[in-house]
Design an enzyme around this catalytic site. Structure first.
Site, PDB file in Angstrom:
ATOM      1  N   LYS A 158     -35.191 -14.444 -49.708  1.00  0.00           N
ATOM      2  CA  LYS A 158     -34.770 -14.554 -48.302  1.00  0.00           C
ATOM      3  C   LYS A 158     -33.288 -14.266 -48.134  1.00  0.00           C
ATOM      4  CE  LYS A 158     -37.149 -17.828 -45.536  1.00  0.00           C
ATOM      5  NZ  LYS A 158     -37.329 -19.231 -45.145  1.00  0.00           N
ATOM      6  N   GLY A 164     -35.126 -12.895 -37.042  1.00  0.00           N
ATOM      7  CA  GLY A 164     -36.137 -12.013 -36.478  1.00  0.00           C
ATOM      8  C   GLY A 164     -37.140 -11.538 -37.527  1.00  0.00           C
ATOM      9  N   GLU A 200     -37.185 -19.091 -52.300  1.00  0.00           N
ATOM     10  CA  GLU A 200     -37.856 -20.250 -51.725  1.00  0.00           C
ATOM     11  C   GLU A 200     -39.324 -20.195 -52.125  1.00  0.00           C
ATOM     12  OE1 GLU A 200     -36.197 -21.817 -47.733  1.00  0.00           O
ATOM     13  OE2 GLU A 200     -38.124 -20.922 -47.253  1.00  0.00           O
ATOM     14  N   HIS A 208     -46.018 -22.497 -38.058  1.00  0.00           N
ATOM     15  CA  HIS A 208     -44.611 -22.525 -37.657  1.00  0.00           C
ATOM     16  C   HIS A 208     -44.509 -23.399 -36.411  1.00  0.00           C
ATOM     17  CE1 HIS A 208     -40.559 -20.656 -36.783  1.00  0.00           C
ATOM     18  NE2 HIS A 208     -40.848 -21.287 -35.665  1.00  0.00           N
ATOM     19  N   LYS A 237     -42.329 -13.799 -34.478  1.00  0.00           N
ATOM     20  CA  LYS A 237     -43.306 -14.373 -33.558  1.00  0.00           C
ATOM     21  C   LYS A 237     -43.813 -13.340 -32.541  1.00  0.00           C
ATOM     22  CE  LYS A 237     -40.219 -18.167 -34.066  1.00  0.00           C
ATOM     23  NZ  LYS A 237     -38.942 -18.696 -33.570  1.00  0.00           N
ATOM     24  N   ARG A 292     -29.025 -21.021 -30.678  1.00  0.00           N
ATOM     25  CA  ARG A 292     -28.967 -20.150 -29.486  1.00  0.00           C
ATOM     26  C   ARG A 292     -30.216 -20.368 -28.649  1.00  0.00           C
ATOM     27  NH1 ARG A 292     -33.033 -16.663 -30.914  1.00  0.00           N
ATOM     28  NH2 ARG A 292     -33.293 -16.411 -33.154  1.00  0.00           N
TER      29      ARG A 292
END
Ligand code: ADP
Ligand code: ADP
Ligand code: MG
Length: 457
Positions: A158, A164, A200, A208, A237, A292
Site C-alpha cells: 500500500k 481513491g 498490510e 468497508h 467506492k 476532508r
C-alpha cells in the site's frame, strides 16, 4: 469583512460547494483549467479565474496559482473539495500563511493523518484495532519478504499517501512479491508527493464501513452515523449506503467510540471520516482517516437532514456546530450510485467525449449532484465521475426500488456510462439482501459478462 470563498476544485463537488456558499450568503470564486472553461462551476460562481492548463499539475494541483487567484479576487478562504489538494498539509499551511482560512482541518492534523502509517500508529496508541503489517515504510525486497513471512499471505502493498483506491496491490505469494515489489515502489514514487509503501495483511472478504464525524473549535463533536461502502471497483467506492445493514448495534457503538477517540486525540477540527474494514466475524480494523469532505457525504445528509458542507464552512470560521448529538435522529435509508464515464464490461475503460443529451431523474427522495449538461465535453484529464445519484426512502427495500426507477430515467447520450451495470446491480439478490462485501462487485461483473446482457434500459 464579508466572507468570500475560493473553490479549489472542479466538477460536481465545486457545484455542491457553490450551492452551500449561496445559501450562507457568501460570495464564491471558481478556479478552472483551460479544459474546464465551459464548465458549470465557472458559470455558477460569482467569479471565475483560470489557473492553468488542462494537466492537474499545472492547475488544480498548482498551489501558487490557486493562492494567487484567491488573493487577487479578494477571497478570505479556500475550500479544497475532495481529491487534488484537499489532503495536502503543505497547501493547508501555505493557505494559512497567506492569511486565508483553509476549510478543513489544520495543516498539523492533516500532516498527522494523511500518512496511513502514522494514522495507524496513533490508532494503536489508543488501542483501536489495526490491520497487522509493517509500521515503517518497506524499502527493500528482502525486508518485504521477511515481513511477509511474519504476517503471512495474502497481503497488500500500500502507498503511504494513496487515495481513491490507487496504489494498492494484492500479493498472494512470494513469487508475486518478487514480481511486483519494485514496480509498485517506482509507481508510488511517480504518483504520490510523499512516496513510501508498506505491507498490510489482506483481510478476507471485508466490509468497508465508515463513520462521519464533525468537530468544531469549541470541543463539540457530533457523529452523523455510518456508511457502508463495500461496493467497490478497483478498491474505489461505486455505491454507498447509510445506515449499514451489516453493522449490529454494539459494533456501531464501538466504531463510533473509536472514531471519536481518534478525532479528540489529534484535536481534529472540521468534518472527516474514519474508515474501517470489518470481517465476517465482526472483527474490525481501522483503515485510515479522510481529512476532508467525502464523495458520498450526501447519503449521510439524506438520513440526518444535516447540511455537511454548510457546517464545514461555518466551523472553519470558528462558529459552533448548529447541532448537538441529541438533535441527530436517523431516518430511513439513503443509497448513492456513482455514475461514471466508463465501460464497466471492458475493465472500466474511460469513455471521454461529448454528451449529446442528458435527462436527469427526479421526484420525492431523489437527488442528483452533477456538473454535466447537453453538449458538455468529458475530457480525459480528470476523474470519470459524471454524477452522483442519491435516493432516500423510509426503508431499504423502497430505496432500492426508487434507485431502480431513477436509474431507468437517467439518460446520458453520447458516451459510455455505468448506468446499466448499476441498474442490474440493484436487481441482484445479494445486493438486495445486503449480503455483499468488498469483493462482490468484481464477481458480479463476471456474472454480467457471462450472461451477455443486451441493452436492457
Ligand atoms: P471518498 O471521498 O469516498 O474517499 P474517493 O476515494 O473516490 O472517495 O476519492 C475522491 C476523489 O479524490 C477521487 O477522485 C480520487 O481519485 C481522489 N483522491 C483521493 N485521495 C487521493 C490521493 N491521495 N491521491 C490522488 N487522488 C486522490
Ligand atoms: P484509499 O486511501 O485508496 O481509500 P484504503 O486504505 O482506504 O485506501 O483502502 C481502500 C479499499 O481497499 C478498502 O475499502 C478495502 O476494500 C480495500 N482494503 C484496504 N486495505 C485492506 C486490507 N488490509 N484487507 C482487505 N482489503 C483492504
Ligand atoms: Mg479509503
Amino acid at each position: 469583512m464579508a466572507n468570500k470563498i475560493l473553490i479549489a476544485n472542479r466538477g460536481e463537488i465545486a457545484l455542491r460547494i457553490i450551492r452551500a456558499c449561496k445559501e450562507l450568503g457568501m460570495e464564491c470564486v471558481s478556479v478552472y483549467s483551460e479544459a474546464d472553461a465551459d464548465s458549470l462551476p465557472v458559470k455558477m460562481a460569482d467569479e471565475a479565474i483560470c489557473i492553468g492548463s488542462a494537466h492537474s499539475e499545472d492547475s488544480y494541483l498548482n498551489m501558487t496559482n490557486i493562492l494567487s487567484a484567491a488573493i487577487s479576487t479578494g477571497c478570505n478562504a479556500i475550500h479544497p473539495g475532495y481529491g487534488f489538494l484537499s489532503e495536502n498539509d503543505q497547501f493547508a499551511e501555505w493557505t494559512a500563511k497567506c492569511n486565508l482560512t483553509f476549510i478543513g482541518p489544520s495543516s498539523k492534523t492533516i500532516g498527522l493523518l494523511s500518512n496511513k502509517l502514522n494514522a495507524k500508529k496513533i490508532a494503536m496508541r489508543y488501542h483501536i484495532p489495526t490491520v497487522p503489517g509493517s509500521l515503517e515504510p518497506v524499502n527493500s525486497l528482502e525486508d518485504a519478504i521477511r515481513i511477509a513471512n511474519e504476517i503471512g499471505y495474502p497481503l497488500l502493498l500500500k502507498a503511504m499517501e494513496g487515495g481513491g483506491g490507487k496504489g494498492i496491490q494484492e500479493i498472494h505469494n512470494q513469487q508475486e512479491l518478487h514480481e511486483h515489489f519494485d514496480r509498485v515502489r517506482l509507481e508510488n514514487k511517480a504518483n504520490f508527493k510523499k512516496d513510501g509503501i508498506f505491507i498490510e495483511k489482506w483481510i478476507a472478504n471485508p466490509h468497508h464501513i465508515e463513520i462521519q464525524l464533525i468537530r468544531d473549535y469549541h470541543n463539540n463533536i457530533v457523529s452523523l452515523g455510518d456508511r457502508d461502502c463495500s461496493i467497490q471497483r478497483r478498491k474505489q467506492k461505486l455505491v454507498e449506503e447509510s445506515p449499514s445493514l451489516f453493522l449490529n448495534l454494539d459494533l456501531r457503538k464501538q466504531l463510533t467510540k473509536d472514531a471519536v477517540t481518534l478525532f479528540e486525540a489529534v484535536d481534529y477540527v472540521g468534518v472527516g471520516t474514519v474508515e474501517f474494514i470489518v470481517d465476517n466475524d465482526f472483527r474490525y480494523y481501522f483503515l485510515e482517516v479522510n481529512t476532508r469532505l467525502q464523495v458520498e457525504h450526501p447519503v449521510t445528509e439524506m438520513v440526518t437532514g444535516v447540511d455537511i458542507v454548510r457546517e464545514q464552512i461555518k466551523i472553519a470560521f470558528h462558529q459552533p456546530l448548529s447541532i448537538r448529538q441529541e438533535d441527530i435522529h436517523y431516518q430511513g435509508v439513503a443509497i448513492e450510485c456513482r455514475i461514471t464515464a466508463e465501460d464497466p464490461l471492458h475493465d472500466f475503460l474511460p469513455s471521454p467525449g461529448m454528451i449529446k443529451n442528458v435527462i436527469v431523474p427526479g421526484g420525492l427522495g431523489v437527488r442528483v449532484d452533477t456538473h454535466i449538461y447537453p453538449n458538455y465535453v468529458i475530457t480525459p484529464y480528470y476523474d470519470s465521475l459524471l454524477a452522483k445519484l442519491i435516493v432516500w426512502a423510509p426503508t431499504r427495500r423502497e430505496a432500492i426500488r426508487r434507485m431502480r426507477w431513477a436509474l431507468e430515467q437517467f439518460l446520458i447520450d453520447g458516451i459510455q456510462t455505468n448506468i446499466e451495470l448499476l441498474y442490474l446491480l440493484m436487481h441482484n439478490p445479494d445486493f438486495v439482501r445486503g449480503t455483499y462485501d468488498t469483493l462482490f462487485l468484481t464477481k458480479f461483473i463476471e456474472l454480467v459478462k457471462e450472461n451477455n446482457h443486451e441493452s436492457i434500459i
